[in-house]
Design a protein around this motif. Structure first.
Motif, PDB file in Angstrom:
ATOM      1  N   MET A 158       3.262 -12.693 -14.751  1.00 47.44           N
ATOM      2  CA  MET A 158       2.311 -12.629 -13.660  1.00 47.44           C
ATOM      3  C   MET A 158       2.046 -11.168 -13.306  1.00 47.44           C
ATOM      4  N   ILE A 159       0.794 -10.860 -12.998  1.00 48.04           N
ATOM      5  CA  ILE A 159       0.397  -9.498 -12.678  1.00 48.04           C
ATOM      6  C   ILE A 159       0.015  -9.410 -11.202  1.00 48.04           C
ATOM      7  N   ILE A 160       0.533  -8.408 -10.512  1.00 47.14           N
ATOM      8  CA  ILE A 160       0.142  -8.120  -9.130  1.00 47.14           C
ATOM      9  C   ILE A 160      -0.407  -6.702  -9.107  1.00 47.14           C
ATOM     10  N   VAL A 161      -1.625  -6.549  -8.627  1.00 49.18           N
ATOM     11  CA  VAL A 161      -2.219  -5.218  -8.512  1.00 49.18           C
ATOM     12  C   VAL A 161      -2.597  -4.966  -7.061  1.00 49.18           C
ATOM     13  N   ILE A 162      -2.333  -3.748  -6.608  1.00 46.24           N
ATOM     14  CA  ILE A 162      -2.559  -3.381  -5.205  1.00 46.24           C
ATOM     15  C   ILE A 162      -3.228  -2.018  -5.154  1.00 46.24           C
ATOM     16  N   GLN A 163      -4.215  -1.899  -4.293  1.00 47.33           N
ATOM     17  CA  GLN A 163      -4.879  -0.626  -4.018  1.00 47.33           C
ATOM     18  C   GLN A 163      -4.988  -0.484  -2.507  1.00 47.33           C
ATOM     19  N   CYS A 164      -4.495   0.629  -1.966  1.00 45.14           N
ATOM     20  CA  CYS A 164      -4.511   0.800  -0.519  1.00 45.14           C
ATOM     21  C   CYS A 164      -4.347   2.272  -0.166  1.00 45.14           C
ATOM     22  N   LYS A 165      -4.449   2.591   1.106  1.00 44.28           N
ATOM     23  CA  LYS A 165      -4.160   3.930   1.572  1.00 44.28           C
ATOM     24  C   LYS A 165      -2.683   4.245   1.323  1.00 44.28           C
ATOM     25  N   ASP A 166      -2.414   5.501   1.028  1.00 40.27           N
ATOM     26  CA  ASP A 166      -1.041   5.913   0.730  1.00 40.27           C
ATOM     27  C   ASP A 166      -0.256   6.151   2.009  1.00 40.27           C
ATOM     28  N   VAL A 184       4.294   6.849   3.127  1.00 35.72           N
ATOM     29  CA  VAL A 184       5.699   6.874   2.694  1.00 35.72           C
ATOM     30  C   VAL A 184       6.273   5.457   2.750  1.00 35.72           C
ATOM     31  N   GLY A 185       7.029   5.091   1.716  1.00 29.33           N
ATOM     32  CA  GLY A 185       7.778   3.837   1.725  1.00 29.33           C
ATOM     33  C   GLY A 185       7.068   2.635   1.162  1.00 29.33           C
ATOM     34  N   LEU A 186       5.881   2.831   0.571  1.00 32.13           N
ATOM     35  CA  LEU A 186       5.135   1.671   0.075  1.00 32.13           C
ATOM     36  C   LEU A 186       5.867   0.951  -1.050  1.00 32.13           C
ATOM     37  N   VAL A 187       6.406   1.716  -1.997  1.00 28.34           N
ATOM     38  CA  VAL A 187       7.091   1.089  -3.131  1.00 28.34           C
ATOM     39  C   VAL A 187       8.272   0.258  -2.638  1.00 28.34           C
ATOM     40  N   GLY A 188       9.050   0.813  -1.702  1.00 28.03           N
ATOM     41  CA  GLY A 188      10.194   0.079  -1.164  1.00 28.03           C
ATOM     42  C   GLY A 188       9.765  -1.183  -0.437  1.00 28.03           C
ATOM     43  N   SER A 189       8.692  -1.105   0.337  1.00 33.56           N
ATOM     44  CA  SER A 189       8.217  -2.276   1.073  1.00 33.56           C
ATOM     45  C   SER A 189       7.751  -3.374   0.132  1.00 33.56           C
ATOM     46  N   ILE A 190       7.029  -2.987  -0.919  1.00 27.58           N
ATOM     47  CA  ILE A 190       6.531  -3.971  -1.883  1.00 27.58           C
ATOM     48  C   ILE A 190       7.698  -4.621  -2.628  1.00 27.58           C
ATOM     49  N   ALA A 191       8.670  -3.805  -3.059  1.00 30.75           N
ATOM     50  CA  ALA A 191       9.830  -4.339  -3.784  1.00 30.75           C
ATOM     51  C   ALA A 191      10.615  -5.313  -2.913  1.00 30.75           C
ATOM     52  N   GLY A 212      -0.483 -12.654   1.874  1.00 33.27           N
ATOM     53  CA  GLY A 212      -0.410 -12.465   3.321  1.00 33.27           C
ATOM     54  C   GLY A 212       0.801 -11.659   3.729  1.00 33.27           C
ATOM     55  N   THR A 213       1.946 -11.930   3.101  1.00 28.80           N
ATOM     56  CA  THR A 213       3.171 -11.191   3.426  1.00 28.80           C
ATOM     57  C   THR A 213       3.040  -9.729   3.054  1.00 28.80           C
ATOM     58  N   LEU A 214       2.430  -9.455   1.895  1.00 24.36           N
ATOM     59  CA  LEU A 214       2.225  -8.073   1.486  1.00 24.36           C
ATOM     60  C   LEU A 214       1.292  -7.340   2.447  1.00 24.36           C
ATOM     61  N   LYS A 215       0.232  -8.008   2.886  1.00 26.50           N
ATOM     62  CA  LYS A 215      -0.709  -7.365   3.806  1.00 26.50           C
ATOM     63  C   LYS A 215      -0.049  -6.973   5.129  1.00 26.50           C
ATOM     64  N   LEU A 274       1.469  -3.546   4.275  1.00 29.92           N
ATOM     65  CA  LEU A 274       0.605  -2.545   3.660  1.00 29.92           C
ATOM     66  C   LEU A 274      -0.403  -2.028   4.685  1.00 29.92           C
ATOM     67  N   PRO A 275      -0.957  -0.845   4.457  1.00 34.48           N
ATOM     68  CA  PRO A 275      -1.972  -0.309   5.361  1.00 34.48           C
ATOM     69  C   PRO A 275      -3.185  -1.233   5.444  1.00 34.48           C
ATOM     70  N   PRO A 276      -3.912  -1.208   6.554  1.00 34.54           N
ATOM     71  CA  PRO A 276      -5.102  -2.043   6.701  1.00 34.54           C
ATOM     72  C   PRO A 276      -6.104  -1.776   5.576  1.00 34.54           C
ATOM     73  N   GLY A 277      -6.773  -2.864   5.144  1.00 34.44           N
ATOM     74  CA  GLY A 277      -7.769  -2.733   4.088  1.00 34.44           C
ATOM     75  C   GLY A 277      -7.217  -2.791   2.683  1.00 34.44           C
ATOM     76  N   ALA A 278      -5.928  -3.079   2.535  1.00 32.34           N
ATOM     77  CA  ALA A 278      -5.322  -3.154   1.204  1.00 32.34           C
ATOM     78  C   ALA A 278      -6.007  -4.228   0.358  1.00 32.34           C
ATOM     79  N   ILE A 279      -6.233  -3.901  -0.914  1.00 31.97           N
ATOM     80  CA  ILE A 279      -6.804  -4.848  -1.871  1.00 31.97           C
ATOM     81  C   ILE A 279      -5.663  -5.355  -2.742  1.00 31.97           C
ATOM     82  N   ILE A 280      -5.443  -6.654  -2.730  1.00 32.33           N
ATOM     83  CA  ILE A 280      -4.322  -7.259  -3.451  1.00 32.33           C
ATOM     84  C   ILE A 280      -4.852  -8.353  -4.365  1.00 32.33           C
TER      85      ILE A 280
END
Length: 276
Positions: A1-9, A11-18, A58-61, A64-70
């Motif tokens: 399964m592939i998950i792709v995310i685009q959002c404002k940068d 600190v801590g995004l990778v940790g939050s997603i993991a 929904g949980t990822l949003k 993540l910063p507002p406007g994230a594309i998931i």
């Protein structure tokens, strides 16, 4: 399964997603990420083992910063429609890959404004639609093409040497979903017989560019490019043959990247996570 995310940068995004993926018992197999510091944008592509994904967007949003594309996709099997004119090399490669199921997508049909390539489609039992552009307006022609495309609800439209300029209205119906291939002489050799003119000019490099189609002719976001050296020993015919081979290879590479959700588009640029 592939998950792709685009959002404002931030600190801590990778940790939050993991953390979110761990909570959903989704094991990460691979992860590629990039930050465009100038635009303050974060891009990540994750390949995870199949598991329970209900509610994960929904949980990822929430983190993540507002406007994230998931986008959460199974290992992709996209649907495509191919548009052609008379040149066979790119179409033949696509049909062979489709036949042997190595394209990474399924070709639904081929649409041509000439019948030149109908026979090769019939050999692969591929539906072929001949839509004439002569003696009708551009709007009528594009309407017929659009109606045929939409019957199949494709993810992407591939211009495999389709030699018609598409209107902004047509392009707007498939935003960043039309993929084109052309020689890399543009804008130096716009128009007919570019390889002949390049031969006459004595060029030392030829190449190809695959890109998404935008309203600016041949200036959409670039997916893949490649060049090869040529020299004085090349005849005009040899240069054409080399050009066709590199166009075929570049388009195949671009399609693979797109079909595997490795390409992010923003403004008129791309972030491309190739295989490592």
């Amino acid at each position: 399964m592939i998950i792709v995310i685009q959002c404002k940068d931030r600190v801590g995004l990778v940790g939050s997603i993991a953390t979110i993926l761990a909570q959903h018992q989704l094991n990460i197999i691979s992860m590629r990420e990039h930050v465009d510091k100038a635009e303050d944008l974060f891009f990540v592509r994750l390949e995870v083992e199949d598991g329970e994904t209900n509610g994960i967007e929904g949980t990822l949003k929430e983190v993540l910063p507002p406007g994230a594309i998931i986008s959460v996709n199974p290992i992709p099997e996209k649907k495509v429609v191919v548009l052609v004119t008379k040149e066979y090399h790119c179409l033949a490669d696509i049909l062979i890959r489709n036949y042997f199921k190595t394209l990474g997508a399924t070709v639904q049909c081929v649409i041509g404004n000439h019948t030149t390539l109908q026979n090769i489609c019939e050999r692969f039992d591929m539906p072929f639609y001949h839509i004439r552009h002569e003696d009708i307006s551009k709007d009528e022609f594009e309407q017929q093409v659009t109606e045929t495309i939409k019957q199949y609800e494709p993810d992407y439209v591939v211009l495999a040497k389709f030699m018609r300029i598409l209107s902004p209205g047509f392009v707007a119906q498939f935003p960043m979903r039309i993929i084109n291939i052309h020689h890399s002489f543009l804008p130096a050799f716009i128009g007919a017989n570019p390889y002949k003119r390049a031969f006459e000019r004595g060029v030392k490099l030829i190449g190809a560019t695959a890109h998404f189609v935008s309203n600016e002719l041949d200036e959409g976001p670039i997916i893949a490019q490649q060049t090869i050296p040529v020299n004085h020993s090349f005849t005009a015919a040899a240069m054409v043959k080399a050009g066709q081979e590199i166009e075929t290879a570049v388009l195949a590479n671009a399609l693979k990247l797109v079909f595997e959700d490795r390409v992010f588009v923003y403004k008129n640029k791309t972030v491309v996570f190739g295989q490592v």
